[in-house]
Motif scaffolding. Sequence first.
Motif, short mmCIF file in Angstrom:
data_model
loop_
_atom_site.label_atom_id
_atom_site.label_comp_id
_atom_site.label_asym_id
_atom_site.label_seq_id
_atom_site.Cartn_x
_atom_site.Cartn_y
_atom_site.Cartn_z
N GLU A 85 -2.43 17.90 6.23
CA GLU A 85 -2.82 17.34 7.53
C GLU A 85 -3.86 16.23 7.40
OE1 GLU A 85 -3.88 20.70 10.02
OE2 GLU A 85 -1.77 21.13 10.39
N SER A 86 -3.81 15.48 6.30
CA SER A 86 -4.74 14.37 6.06
C SER A 86 -3.96 13.17 5.54
CB SER A 86 -5.79 14.78 5.02
OG SER A 86 -6.53 15.88 5.49
N ILE A 87 -4.57 11.99 5.65
CA ILE A 87 -3.94 10.75 5.21
C ILE A 87 -4.89 9.99 4.29
CG2 ILE A 87 -4.70 9.43 7.23
CD1 ILE A 87 -1.87 8.05 7.09
N ALA A 88 -4.31 9.29 3.31
CA ALA A 88 -5.10 8.48 2.39
C ALA A 88 -4.23 7.35 1.85
CB ALA A 88 -5.60 9.34 1.23
N VAL A 89 -4.91 6.31 1.33
CA VAL A 89 -4.20 5.26 0.61
C VAL A 89 -4.30 5.64 -0.87
CG1 VAL A 89 -4.18 2.82 -0.03
CG2 VAL A 89 -4.69 3.48 2.32
N PRO B 27 -7.86 -7.07 2.27
CA PRO B 27 -6.95 -8.08 1.72
C PRO B 27 -5.52 -7.99 2.29
CG PRO B 27 -8.22 -7.08 -0.04
CD PRO B 27 -8.49 -6.29 1.20
N HIS B 28 -5.08 -6.76 2.61
CA HIS B 28 -3.73 -6.56 3.13
C HIS B 28 -3.70 -6.48 4.66
CE1 HIS B 28 -2.39 -4.64 -0.94
NE2 HIS B 28 -2.63 -5.93 -1.03
N VAL C 246 -10.66 -1.08 -2.63
CA VAL C 246 -11.64 -0.34 -1.82
C VAL C 246 -10.93 0.69 -0.93
CG1 VAL C 246 -13.36 -0.54 0.03
CG2 VAL C 246 -13.36 -2.16 -1.87
N CYS C 247 -9.76 0.35 -0.43
CA CYS C 247 -9.03 1.26 0.46
C CYS C 247 -8.70 2.59 -0.21
CB CYS C 247 -7.76 0.60 0.99
SG CYS C 247 -6.67 -0.04 -0.30
N ASN D 48 0.85 -1.18 0.00
CA ASN D 48 0.00 0.00 0.00
C ASN D 48 0.89 1.24 0.00
OD1 ASN D 48 -1.60 -2.17 1.62
ND2 ASN D 48 -3.14 -0.70 0.93
N ILE D 49 0.53 2.22 -0.80
CA ILE D 49 1.22 3.50 -0.79
C ILE D 49 0.31 4.49 -0.06
CG2 ILE D 49 2.18 5.39 -2.15
CD1 ILE D 49 2.85 3.30 -4.30
#
Length: 135
Positions: free
Chosen positions: A81-85, A112-113, A94-95, A74-75
């Motif tokens: 000030e936010s986080i995402a995949v 899955p991960h 889906v992530c 996953n990257i």
Amino acid sequence: MEMKLELKKWDIIIIGLLLIISFLPYSLIKEFIDTDAESIYAYITVAGEPIKELPLTGQVNYKEFVVETEYGKNIIVIENESIAVAEADCPDHVCETFGFKNTPGDIIVCLPHQLYIEVRGNLADSTEEEDARGY
């Protein structure tokens, strides 16, 4: 017997100075209150094992982290000030649809991960919080 109240120039100056001085403690205390503002961070686990805590507060520039385990890659991106995949090599992706998260209690999950990202508050207090839960 009628008394007339007269304010002289120095009376007004003294009253004004007393008003200004009365707000001085607030301005000094406010400085300390602002430094104790809530710190937001992301708590990342894979298969229930803690991987990393990434601070979000103050992170406005683009930063990228790779989480690669036996389950997959996953990257993770931090910006504003936010986080995402941003990217995942899982079959359903889906992530990636969760988008950017920045409020304590927000989560991003990649089943899955077995990746779990939770946005939390007050990084300095996180160890006390974890100790109370037995982690």
